[in-house]
Design a protein around this motif. Sequence first.
Motif, PDB file in Angstrom:
ATOM      1  N   LEU B 565     -97.600  45.125  53.079  1.00  0.00           N
ATOM      2  CA  LEU B 565     -97.735  44.172  53.452  1.00  0.00           C
ATOM      3  C   LEU B 565     -96.139  43.272  54.384  1.00  0.00           C
ATOM      4  O   LEU B 565     -95.666  42.629  54.334  1.00  0.00           O
ATOM      5  N   ALA B 566     -95.390  44.767  54.498  1.00  0.00           N
ATOM      6  CA  ALA B 566     -94.118  44.774  55.210  1.00  0.00           C
ATOM      7  C   ALA B 566     -94.328  44.408  56.512  1.00  0.00           C
ATOM      8  O   ALA B 566     -94.326  42.850  57.441  1.00  0.00           O
ATOM      9  N   LEU B 567     -95.867  44.881  56.745  1.00  0.00           N
ATOM     10  CA  LEU B 567     -96.503  44.506  58.626  1.00  0.00           C
ATOM     11  C   LEU B 567     -96.798  43.228  58.150  1.00  0.00           C
ATOM     12  O   LEU B 567     -96.582  42.024  59.363  1.00  0.00           O
ATOM     13  N   GLY B 568     -97.800  42.635  57.142  1.00  0.00           N
ATOM     14  CA  GLY B 568     -97.940  41.096  57.025  1.00  0.00           C
ATOM     15  C   GLY B 568     -96.677  40.629  57.234  1.00  0.00           C
ATOM     16  O   GLY B 568     -97.141  39.331  57.993  1.00  0.00           O
ATOM     17  N   ARG B 569     -95.675  40.237  57.278  1.00  0.00           N
ATOM     18  CA  ARG B 569     -94.323  40.168  57.675  1.00  0.00           C
ATOM     19  C   ARG B 569     -93.984  39.889  58.871  1.00  0.00           C
ATOM     20  O   ARG B 569     -94.129  38.965  59.650  1.00  0.00           O
ATOM     21  N   ALA B 570     -94.848  41.086  59.379  1.00  0.00           N
ATOM     22  CA  ALA B 570     -93.833  41.127  61.019  1.00  0.00           C
ATOM     23  C   ALA B 570     -95.085  40.442  61.361  1.00  0.00           C
ATOM     24  O   ALA B 570     -94.491  40.281  62.069  1.00  0.00           O
TER      25      ALA B 570
END
Lengths: 341, 648
Positions: B565-570
């Motif tokens: 999910l954090a990668l999705g933000r990045a």
Amino acid sequence: MTREMACGVSRRSFLAGAAGAGATGLAGCIKSRAEYDSGDSGDGNAGGPLSGEIGIAGSSTVYPLTRTMRVEFLDRHPDVRISVQSTGTGGGFGSYFCTGDRVINNASRGIKDSEREQCAENDIEPLEIRVATDALTVVVNNEADWVDCLTVDELAQIWGPDGADRWSDVREEWPDEEFELYGPASTSGTFDYFTEAIMGEEDAHRSDYSATEDDNTIVTGVKGSKYSMGYFGFAHYNGNSEAVKAVSIEDPETDAECVEPTLENAAEGRYTPLSRPLFIYVAKGALAQRHVAEFCRFYVRNVTSEELVADAVGYVPLTERQQAFQRGRLEAAIDSVTSDE
Amino acid sequence: MATQSESTTFGRVNRIRGVVFENITRAAALVGVLALFVLLVYTALDAFQPFTAEREWYVLLLGTFGIPALLVGSYCWSNRTVGRVAIRAVGLALGTLALTTVLVLWLGGQLALLVVVASVFPTGAYLAYLLTHRRELSVGLQFVGIIVSGGGIASIVSFFLGTQATLVYAITVGIPSALLALFFLRNPAVGSLGVRATAAAITGTGIAALGLEVASIVLGMTVESSLGIPGESTAVGVYALGAVLGTGVYGAIAVRRRVPGLLGLFAPFVLLAGALAGFWFHREYVIVSGVVPALYGVTVVLPALAYVLDVFRTRSEGGRGLALPVVFALGLVIALQMHERFVLLVPAVELVFGLTTAGAIGTYGWWLSDRDRSGTSGVAVPVILGGGLLAGVVLGRRLGISGPDTWLTVDFLTNGSHYEPGLAGIHPALIGSLYLMVIVTFVSFPVGVGAAIYLEEYAGESRLKRFLEINISNLAGVPSVVYGLLGVGVFIRYGGLRLGAVVAGGFTLALLILPIVIISAQEAIKAVPDSLRQASYGMGATRWQTIRNVVLPRALPGILTGTILALGRAIGETAPLIMVGLAAIGGVPDSLLDQGTAMPLQVFSWALDAKELFRENVAAAGSMTLLIALLSLNATAIVIRNRYQREQ
């Protein structure tokens, strides 16, 4: 259906079959790469194909033109990699070009002395190449039927520091309504050129207007309000001529009447004082690299192209004479850096 | 008003307020979701242009896709087992399609086909074989782990130090530390002291380095000018001094406490001697040829050989697992060699997609029927749906019925930037984003998970922990532009990377999501019941064994979900990348040090374009590409989370 398939074929026979089919398939449809390449691209490139990287930053006004040249250049030299960023003329000089991080800077105005000094501190000698002519366009709302033409003095009254607040302050017959002004931000070369050309001195621009990096915001703003006004490069008006109305300009220094912002008027030098030259600046040292030099040559070779400059982007191509002058300067610069070695 | 006074008596409770409040909350929920939905539909309409298609096209598609889909759907609805298989099969097909798309866009159709046929399929088949042999599988995976970590560490270090220096230090420091590790494993008492002494020495070096850096900044000059000695040697001297002092301090404590295994104190000195020898050698000599083979010989082949010998000496079984990386690498080499020499005159892209999806679905069906699971016919569902869709499109083209004039086409995914809206594509930006994501994953995952493990499992309730936690949660709220500034300052001006380098962008994004990764990993570790830890300790397991065998396996799905999910933000971040100097228009970078681009930058520049088609349609198609990438990431996270919840 699948169940039958899955159960009917044994693992081993399936594998064997697939491998066999694959092998026969492969054998029939491969070709030696050397043969394939030589048959395909035989345009013969003396001195080997060009390769390398070119980093370009700078003006958002010149950006579409450079993007066009990039695509055409890469068509012929696919191994060169060119990146283009839109950072504004001043931003490009200050943070990218004069620091040595990029070798070319797009500029919608000439380089300033302060920027030249910054470049010199980092041993970068900028070479100016003029690439097109722009007709900076003042636009108003489509319903603003009272205004078709503005004089330079009126523009200065509106956009100068402590500029007029109401339309009626400029001409009495105009409506007694407040201006809504949209313009490029002060990092933009368009802002600098407009200020210089209309007000006659640097930074003499009012600051209580909606400043933006995005020309579309100006279009949207002017389109949305009857009493608004804005300005930007001609290419942007070209793409939005339905949405807003361009105003003709009357320059007291030439005797001409109101002159419409069109490519013809700018090319013939009648659209003053808002037709302006557009540039790219090249770090002279980088011209020693063959791919940078070739890209600049390609750029200069195509600045007269109606198709690339006028049709694809919306600027005025240079004349043959102007082109010859730019080419001479470029070749001299290339000679000076390549003979140094 | 009147009811309010009556509501004081029991039995006549006024529920109006409750009902109103419930509806207000419902409206709030709907507003958020609907706004997002409308936005998505709006963008999708611009990107896909569904109204430009002829009506017959939709009728055709309804016949080949819509009606079969309805029938299949109702059948699956009535037969739940088949339905469950069908959902998994469709998910599997979509996942395979997504991975294949990435592979094809990255390598091009030709190479992708060769890699899939020569390397991926054999490796997959071998892996499937190993799955039935536990012993072999674990040996194979360990072997892969050794090779990958050896090569990976060597590549990363040589990225920062250069290949020369890495080779030298791999020999002078790497080999001694490997030998020391072997020795320590045999003598646990010496080992534990040795490791601690080494840690103390490293801490000492770190403090010395920090002090030197601060001193040079405060004094405003480099060490050379202030002391009049060559700077590098001075620095190395100070580092060595720090290491010796650190060891000394720890040694003194150990001697006073009468800790056993004092022999371990020599470990840091061995390593220090190695490092100094390496430094001296690197300064005096240059290895002229064979640097790269030698480096990977030392870091990959040597450990691999040692492991192979160990497997054959100690375990007679499991040797077959060793072939796993060999199959993969051999296939890769064959594919690359073929690609260099030959051109496949086949529709490579179509073949790759067909092969991979058929392979994946076929394997799944096989696996089900192999174990006599019910509902195998559900495997046919993706075949029917995909086949119907494909048949409809192909038939439409044959019959001359024009479909929608969509902007998100195959050409859009494979073309580079262009000044004509119809020819513009997102390919370099897509690959640029892919590279960024790989870097972000490799940086933020180990660091973030490591920090979370420390905070949850080792730190206890110390002040340090509280200090770190407060800072991490503050960092999670720092605006991304600030991270951009940090990236320019640290990686480019100080670290010497070029403005706009892919790694600089990747590192900046990694820092940006690091707090989120840490916090979500912490939550996942916290969620592991304490009773499991206690039970593990009760069985006599050490803390390391408990973390390794009990906590991490349990927490891993949660950690992965959070990280993805954090990668999705990045992947959607724009501001920090602009600051770090990534360009909107660029080529596919040859190396990670080259100028990079990314999807959000490209979309942003389209949205600012003078031409309306760029602003309205091309930008929308770019946004849809970005959204599809993002939703694929989120879907992966959801799949992992669901599996995890079922297991619990």
